[in-house]
Design a protein around this motif. Structure first.
Motif, PDB file in Angstrom:
ATOM      1  N   VAL A  45       0.850  -1.065  -0.070  1.00 36.11           N
ATOM      2  CA  VAL A  45       0.039   0.038   0.157  1.00 36.11           C
ATOM      3  C   VAL A  45       1.079   1.266   0.043  1.00 36.11           C
ATOM      4  CG1 VAL A  45      -1.619   1.457   1.195  1.00 36.11           C
ATOM      5  CG2 VAL A  45      -1.501  -1.191   1.188  1.00 36.11           C
ATOM      6  N   PRO A  46       1.022   2.134  -1.214  1.00 33.60           N
ATOM      7  CA  PRO A  46       1.653   3.206  -0.740  1.00 33.60           C
ATOM      8  C   PRO A  46       1.276   4.211   0.361  1.00 33.60           C
ATOM      9  CG  PRO A  46      -0.205   3.459  -2.581  1.00 33.60           C
ATOM     10  CD  PRO A  46      -0.203   1.988  -2.150  1.00 33.60           C
ATOM     11  N   ALA A  47       2.296   4.744   0.613  1.00 30.80           N
ATOM     12  CA  ALA A  47       2.113   5.676   1.878  1.00 30.80           C
ATOM     13  C   ALA A  47       1.142   6.946   1.626  1.00 30.80           C
ATOM     14  CB  ALA A  47       3.504   6.154   2.456  1.00 30.80           C
ATOM     15  N   ARG A  48       0.533   7.405   2.538  1.00 35.59           N
ATOM     16  CA  ARG A  48      -0.229   8.516   2.469  1.00 35.59           C
ATOM     17  C   ARG A  48       0.696   9.806   2.191  1.00 35.59           C
ATOM     18  NH1 ARG A  48      -2.610  12.945   3.179  1.00 35.59           N
ATOM     19  NH2 ARG A  48      -3.569  13.840   4.970  1.00 35.59           N
ATOM     20  N   GLN A  49       0.475  10.541   1.257  1.00 36.20           N
ATOM     21  CA  GLN A  49       1.144  11.788   0.897  1.00 36.20           C
ATOM     22  C   GLN A  49       0.872  12.887   1.828  1.00 36.20           C
ATOM     23  OE1 GLN A  49       3.893  12.092  -1.585  1.00 36.20           O
ATOM     24  NE2 GLN A  49       3.371   9.820  -1.754  1.00 36.20           N
ATOM     25  N   LEU A  50       1.645  13.554   2.529  1.00 34.98           N
ATOM     26  CA  LEU A  50       1.346  14.711   3.161  1.00 34.98           C
ATOM     27  C   LEU A  50       1.632  15.881   2.453  1.00 34.98           C
ATOM     28  CD1 LEU A  50       3.424  13.348   6.291  1.00 34.98           C
ATOM     29  CD2 LEU A  50       0.979  13.471   5.823  1.00 34.98           C
ATOM     30  N   GLY A  51       0.358  16.677   2.323  1.00 35.87           N
ATOM     31  CA  GLY A  51       0.419  18.027   1.495  1.00 35.87           C
ATOM     32  C   GLY A  51       1.298  18.967   1.822  1.00 35.87           C
ATOM     33  N   ALA A  52       1.514  19.108   3.531  1.00 31.20           N
ATOM     34  CA  ALA A  52       2.215  20.292   3.776  1.00 31.20           C
ATOM     35  C   ALA A  52       3.714  19.905   3.859  1.00 31.20           C
ATOM     36  CB  ALA A  52       1.724  20.701   5.476  1.00 31.20           C
ATOM     37  N   MET A  53       4.199  18.895   3.748  1.00 31.63           N
ATOM     38  CA  MET A  53       5.537  18.519   3.634  1.00 31.63           C
ATOM     39  C   MET A  53       6.345  19.337   2.346  1.00 31.63           C
ATOM     40  SD  MET A  53       7.107  17.030   6.239  1.00 31.63           S
ATOM     41  CE  MET A  53       6.805  16.283   7.674  1.00 31.63           C
ATOM     42  N   PRO A  54       5.618  19.074   1.365  1.00 30.09           N
ATOM     43  CA  PRO A  54       6.597  19.719   0.325  1.00 30.09           C
ATOM     44  C   PRO A  54       6.634  21.078   0.369  1.00 30.09           C
ATOM     45  CG  PRO A  54       4.783  18.464  -0.463  1.00 30.09           C
ATOM     46  CD  PRO A  54       4.705  18.288   0.816  1.00 30.09           C
ATOM     47  N   MET A  55       5.568  21.671   1.040  1.00 30.05           N
ATOM     48  CA  MET A  55       5.480  23.717   1.093  1.00 30.05           C
ATOM     49  C   MET A  55       6.453  23.809   2.204  1.00 30.05           C
ATOM     50  SD  MET A  55       1.394  23.638   1.846  1.00 30.05           S
ATOM     51  CE  MET A  55       0.279  24.066   0.443  1.00 30.05           C
ATOM     52  N   LEU A  56       6.980  23.001   2.954  1.00 28.67           N
ATOM     53  CA  LEU A  56       8.038  23.472   4.062  1.00 28.67           C
ATOM     54  C   LEU A  56       9.056  24.224   3.922  1.00 28.67           C
ATOM     55  CD1 LEU A  56       6.919  21.181   6.981  1.00 28.67           C
ATOM     56  CD2 LEU A  56       5.748  23.164   6.529  1.00 28.67           C
ATOM     57  N   PRO A  57       9.895  23.452   2.877  1.00 27.54           N
ATOM     58  CA  PRO A  57      11.167  24.110   2.439  1.00 27.54           C
ATOM     59  C   PRO A  57      11.046  25.718   2.062  1.00 27.54           C
ATOM     60  CG  PRO A  57      11.186  21.846   1.887  1.00 27.54           C
ATOM     61  CD  PRO A  57       9.801  21.964   2.281  1.00 27.54           C
ATOM     62  N   PRO A  58      10.062  25.846   0.987  1.00 29.95           N
ATOM     63  CA  PRO A  58       9.845  27.060   0.518  1.00 29.95           C
ATOM     64  C   PRO A  58       9.661  28.150   1.479  1.00 29.95           C
ATOM     65  CG  PRO A  58       8.509  25.672  -0.669  1.00 29.95           C
ATOM     66  CD  PRO A  58       9.260  24.886   0.022  1.00 29.95           C
ATOM     67  N   PHE A  59       8.559  27.500   2.494  1.00 30.36           N
ATOM     68  CA  PHE A  59       7.877  28.362   3.497  1.00 30.36           C
ATOM     69  C   PHE A  59       9.326  28.779   4.593  1.00 30.36           C
ATOM     70  CE2 PHE A  59       5.470  28.758   7.609  1.00 30.36           C
ATOM     71  CZ  PHE A  59       4.590  29.923   7.172  1.00 30.36           C
ATOM     72  N   ARG A  60      10.048  27.867   4.826  1.00 33.93           N
ATOM     73  CA  ARG A  60      11.062  28.201   5.476  1.00 33.93           C
ATOM     74  C   ARG A  60      11.842  29.334   4.899  1.00 33.93           C
ATOM     75  NH1 ARG A  60      11.615  22.706   6.479  1.00 33.93           N
ATOM     76  NH2 ARG A  60      10.576  22.146   8.386  1.00 33.93           N
ATOM     77  N   ALA A  61      12.203  29.177   3.677  1.00 31.25           N
ATOM     78  CA  ALA A  61      12.892  30.195   2.886  1.00 31.25           C
ATOM     79  C   ALA A  61      12.151  31.444   3.058  1.00 31.25           C
ATOM     80  CB  ALA A  61      13.228  29.975   1.585  1.00 31.25           C
ATOM     81  N   HIS A  62      10.941  31.555   2.893  1.00 30.53           N
ATOM     82  CA  HIS A  62      10.123  32.814   3.013  1.00 30.53           C
ATOM     83  C   HIS A  62      10.264  33.458   4.321  1.00 30.53           C
ATOM     84  CE1 HIS A  62       6.582  35.525   2.947  1.00 30.53           C
ATOM     85  NE2 HIS A  62       6.569  35.037   3.896  1.00 30.53           N
ATOM     86  N   LEU A  63      10.298  32.484   5.313  1.00 29.82           N
ATOM     87  CA  LEU A  63      10.430  33.024   6.770  1.00 29.82           C
ATOM     88  C   LEU A  63      11.729  33.618   7.002  1.00 29.82           C
ATOM     89  CD1 LEU A  63       8.642  30.168   9.045  1.00 29.82           C
ATOM     90  CD2 LEU A  63       7.717  32.680   8.152  1.00 29.82           C
ATOM     91  N   ASP A  64      12.749  32.928   6.547  1.00 35.42           N
ATOM     92  CA  ASP A  64      14.081  33.556   6.517  1.00 35.42           C
ATOM     93  C   ASP A  64      14.261  34.937   5.894  1.00 35.42           C
ATOM     94  OD1 ASP A  64      14.737  31.082   7.860  1.00 35.42           O
ATOM     95  OD2 ASP A  64      16.020  30.267   6.089  1.00 35.42           O
ATOM     96  N   SER A  65      13.806  35.055   4.675  1.00 37.27           N
ATOM     97  CA  SER A  65      13.580  36.237   4.283  1.00 37.27           C
ATOM     98  C   SER A  65      12.999  37.345   5.061  1.00 37.27           C
ATOM     99  CB  SER A  65      12.831  36.259   2.587  1.00 37.27           C
ATOM    100  OG  SER A  65      13.624  35.481   1.910  1.00 37.27           O
ATOM    101  N   VAL A  66      11.780  36.971   5.438  1.00 40.64           N
ATOM    102  CA  VAL A  66      11.153  37.862   6.267  1.00 40.64           C
ATOM    103  C   VAL A  66      11.762  38.247   7.609  1.00 40.64           C
ATOM    104  CG1 VAL A  66       8.995  38.089   7.760  1.00 40.64           C
ATOM    105  CG2 VAL A  66       8.882  37.297   5.312  1.00 40.64           C
ATOM    106  N   ALA A  67      12.395  37.384   8.154  1.00 43.63           N
ATOM    107  CA  ALA A  67      13.230  37.646   9.318  1.00 43.63           C
ATOM    108  C   ALA A  67      14.539  38.537   9.155  1.00 43.63           C
ATOM    109  CB  ALA A  67      13.483  36.326  10.010  1.00 43.63           C
ATOM    110  N   ALA A  68      14.875  38.359   7.964  1.00 43.38           N
ATOM    111  CA  ALA A  68      16.287  39.075   7.620  1.00 43.38           C
ATOM    112  C   ALA A  68      15.764  40.530   7.239  1.00 43.38           C
ATOM    113  CB  ALA A  68      16.727  38.648   6.414  1.00 43.38           C
ATOM    114  N   LYS A  69      14.648  40.738   6.592  1.00 44.49           N
ATOM    115  CA  LYS A  69      14.178  41.921   6.420  1.00 44.49           C
ATOM    116  C   LYS A  69      12.750  42.428   6.660  1.00 44.49           C
ATOM    117  CE  LYS A  69      17.345  42.562   2.485  1.00 44.49           C
ATOM    118  NZ  LYS A  69      17.443  42.861   1.386  1.00 44.49           N
ATOM    119  N   PRO A  70      12.506  42.623   7.994  1.00 44.51           N
ATOM    120  CA  PRO A  70      11.045  42.632   8.418  1.00 44.51           C
ATOM    121  C   PRO A  70      10.188  43.753   7.616  1.00 44.51           C
ATOM    122  CG  PRO A  70      12.541  42.616  10.129  1.00 44.51           C
ATOM    123  CD  PRO A  70      13.370  42.616   9.040  1.00 44.51           C
ATOM    124  N   ALA A  71      10.994  44.767   7.175  1.00 46.70           N
ATOM    125  CA  ALA A  71      10.152  45.860   6.522  1.00 46.70           C
ATOM    126  C   ALA A  71       9.536  45.384   5.271  1.00 46.70           C
ATOM    127  CB  ALA A  71      11.024  47.126   6.372  1.00 46.70           C
TER     128      ALA A  71
END
Length: 153
Positions: A45-71
Motif C-alpha cells: 500500500v503506498p504511503a499517504r502523501q502529506l500535503g504540507a511537507m513539500p510546502m515547508l522548505p519554500p515556506f522556511r525560505a520565506h520566513l528566513d527572508s521575512v526575518a532578515a528584512k522585516p520591512a
C-alpha cells in the motif's frame, strides 16, 4: 504424429484449455493475495502523501527572508498572510486525514500564529520588527511540531 480426437476436439486442445484454467487459478489466487495484502496494510500500500511537507522548505525560505528584512512584509502582507494560511491549512488537513488530533499546546501555538498575523496586519512601523520576529518564531515552532507529528504518522 497426430493426437487422437476426444469428443470432437484434440487432446492438445484439451490440455491447452486445462493449462489455461490451471494458470488462471494461480493468477486469481495471486490477485486475491495481493488484494488481501493491500487491505491488511502491508508495504504494497503506498504511503499517504502529506500535503504540507513539500510546502515547508519554500515556506522556511520565506520566513528566513521575512526575518532578515522585516520591512519587506509591509509591501507583501497579503501574500505573506495567504502563504501562512495555506501552510497552516495543509498541516491541519494532514493531521485530520491521518486521524491525529492536535493537543492543547499545538492548538495554542496555532492560535497564537493567527493572532500574530492579525496584529502584524495592523502593526505600526515601530512594532513591525518585533511582531515579525515573534510570528516567524511561532511559525518555525509550529512547523517543527507538525514535522514531529508527521514523522510519527
Amino acid at each position: 504424429m497426430r493426437l487422437p480426437r476426444i469428443a470432437g476436439s484434440s487432446l492438445a486442445g484439451s490440455l491447452f484449455v486445462l493449462a489455461l484454467v490451471a494458470c488462471g487459478d494461480k493468477q486469481g489466487a495471486g490477485a486475491m493475495a495481493d488484494s488481501a495484502r493491500r487491505d491488511s496494510g502491508s508495504p504494497t500500500v503506498p504511503a499517504r502523501q502529506l500535503g504540507a511537507m513539500p510546502m515547508l522548505p519554500p515556506f522556511r525560505a520565506h520566513l528566513d527572508s521575512v526575518a532578515a528584512k522585516p520591512a519587506m512584509i509591509k509591501s507583501s502582507m497579503s501574500g505573506h498572510m495567504a502563504e501562512v494560511h495555506k501552510v497552516m491549512e495543509a498541516m491541519h488537513a494532514d493531521m485530520m486525514a491521518a486521524g491525529m488530533h492536535s493537543d492543547a499546546a499545538y492548538e495554542a501555538l496555532a492560535d497564537s500564529v493567527v493572532k500574530a498575523s492579525a496584529a502584524l496586519g495592523r502593526a505600526k512601523d515601530k512594532d513591525l520588527s518585533r511582531l515579525v520576529a515573534m510570528q516567524v518564531d511561532q511559525l518555525r515552532r509550529l512547523t517543527a511540531v507538525y514535522e514531529q507529528k508527521a514523522a510519527a504518522m
